[in-house]
Design a protein around this motif. Sequence first.
Motif, PDB file in Angstrom:
ATOM      1  N   GLU A   1       0.848  -1.201   0.000  1.00 36.02           N
ATOM      2  CA  GLU A   1       0.000   0.000   0.000  1.00 36.02           C
ATOM      3  C   GLU A   1       0.886   1.255   0.000  1.00 36.02           C
ATOM      4  OE1 GLU A   1      -0.752  -2.799   1.405  1.00 36.02           O
ATOM      5  OE2 GLU A   1      -2.900  -2.998   1.790  1.00 36.02           O
ATOM      6  N   ALA A   2       1.940   1.227   0.811  1.00 37.76           N
ATOM      7  CA  ALA A   2       2.847   2.388   0.874  1.00 37.76           C
ATOM      8  C   ALA A   2       3.523   2.593  -0.486  1.00 37.76           C
ATOM      9  CB  ALA A   2       3.892   2.180   1.971  1.00 37.76           C
ATOM     10  N   VAL A   3       3.900   1.489  -1.121  1.00 38.40           N
ATOM     11  CA  VAL A   3       4.540   1.573  -2.451  1.00 38.40           C
ATOM     12  C   VAL A   3       3.572   2.221  -3.447  1.00 38.40           C
ATOM     13  CG1 VAL A   3       5.409   0.202  -4.412  1.00 38.40           C
ATOM     14  CG2 VAL A   3       6.078  -0.397  -2.061  1.00 38.40           C
ATOM     15  N   GLU A   4       2.308   1.791  -3.425  1.00 40.25           N
ATOM     16  CA  GLU A   4       1.311   2.330  -4.368  1.00 40.25           C
ATOM     17  C   GLU A   4       1.103   3.824  -4.150  1.00 40.25           C
ATOM     18  OE1 GLU A   4       0.139   0.934  -7.044  1.00 40.25           O
ATOM     19  OE2 GLU A   4       1.359  -0.800  -6.482  1.00 40.25           O
ATOM     20  N   VAL A   5       1.012   4.238  -2.891  1.00 39.86           N
ATOM     21  CA  VAL A   5       0.809   5.673  -2.605  1.00 39.86           C
ATOM     22  C   VAL A   5       2.003   6.474  -3.133  1.00 39.86           C
ATOM     23  CG1 VAL A   5       0.576   7.409  -0.767  1.00 39.86           C
ATOM     24  CG2 VAL A   5      -0.660   5.242  -0.586  1.00 39.86           C
ATOM     25  N   LEU A   6       3.204   5.972  -2.895  1.00 41.84           N
ATOM     26  CA  LEU A   6       4.399   6.692  -3.349  1.00 41.84           C
ATOM     27  C   LEU A   6       4.442   6.759  -4.880  1.00 41.84           C
ATOM     28  CD1 LEU A   6       6.993   8.181  -2.834  1.00 41.84           C
ATOM     29  CD2 LEU A   6       8.154   6.015  -2.419  1.00 41.84           C
TER      30      LEU A   6
END
Length: 182
Positions: free
Chosen positions: A170-175
């Motif tokens: 999820e953090a990767v997608e937001v970034l």
Amino acid sequence: MRIVVTGVPGVGKSTIMEGVAKEAKYRIVNFGDIMLEKARDIGVRNRDEIRKLPVERQRDLQRLAGEEIGRMDNVIVDTHMSIKTPAGFLPGLPEWVLRALRPSMLVLVEANPSSIVGRRRKDSTRYRDSDTEADIEMHQEMNRFFAASCATLTGATVVIIRNEEGKVNEAVEVLLGMIKNG
Ligand code: ATP
Ligand code: AMP
Ligand code: MG
């Protein structure tokens, strides 16, 4: 675009970078890798010894690493807003390093202090500091102040990304979304 990704030790920056590397058309550079290459000449054996060096030595290595990365294009830099040293918080991006790096986006990766304590404990690949949750909370707070100063000096945007327990993707997608809009 030049993106600087930061966060307290063990929050998960390098783990997120592995996910971003699969997608983004950017070169990912770890600032600490470059400092460590240069520090080996003075007998430093591992990356967790760097923050215990005399602060002047850390500043020298930091300046050299900043200049080297400043010569690279389209980079995402995995680094720190501030380093907790035995002599206090050392800015990861003092004015002369910012001038070399010319960031357009400053990312703060954050997580619950209790999760970060757990991640540090479980990570046997590193020599991690045994900070309390309160220490980590204060370090994350300090990092927001440093980020505001860096943004004001450079005009870079500031992005805060949560790296929740078990949710690296999820953090990767937001970034990645932020990078596309940047
Ligand atoms: P440093 O600044 O010291 O290099 P870092 O921010 O790069 O730290 P990582 O090395 O990426 O941190 O992660 C620290 C540990 O936390 C690793 O063992 C990693 O697998 C784990 N980790 C990272 N993100 C998560 C997450 N979302 N949930 C659970 N564990 C995680
Ligand atoms: P890391 O793997 O990100 O923890 O990097 C290894 C070490 O390099 C850190 O623990 C710091 O001591 C040092 N380091 C990384 N980035 C910076 C920076 N911008 N300024 C000063 N020291 C840094
Ligand atoms: Mg890392």
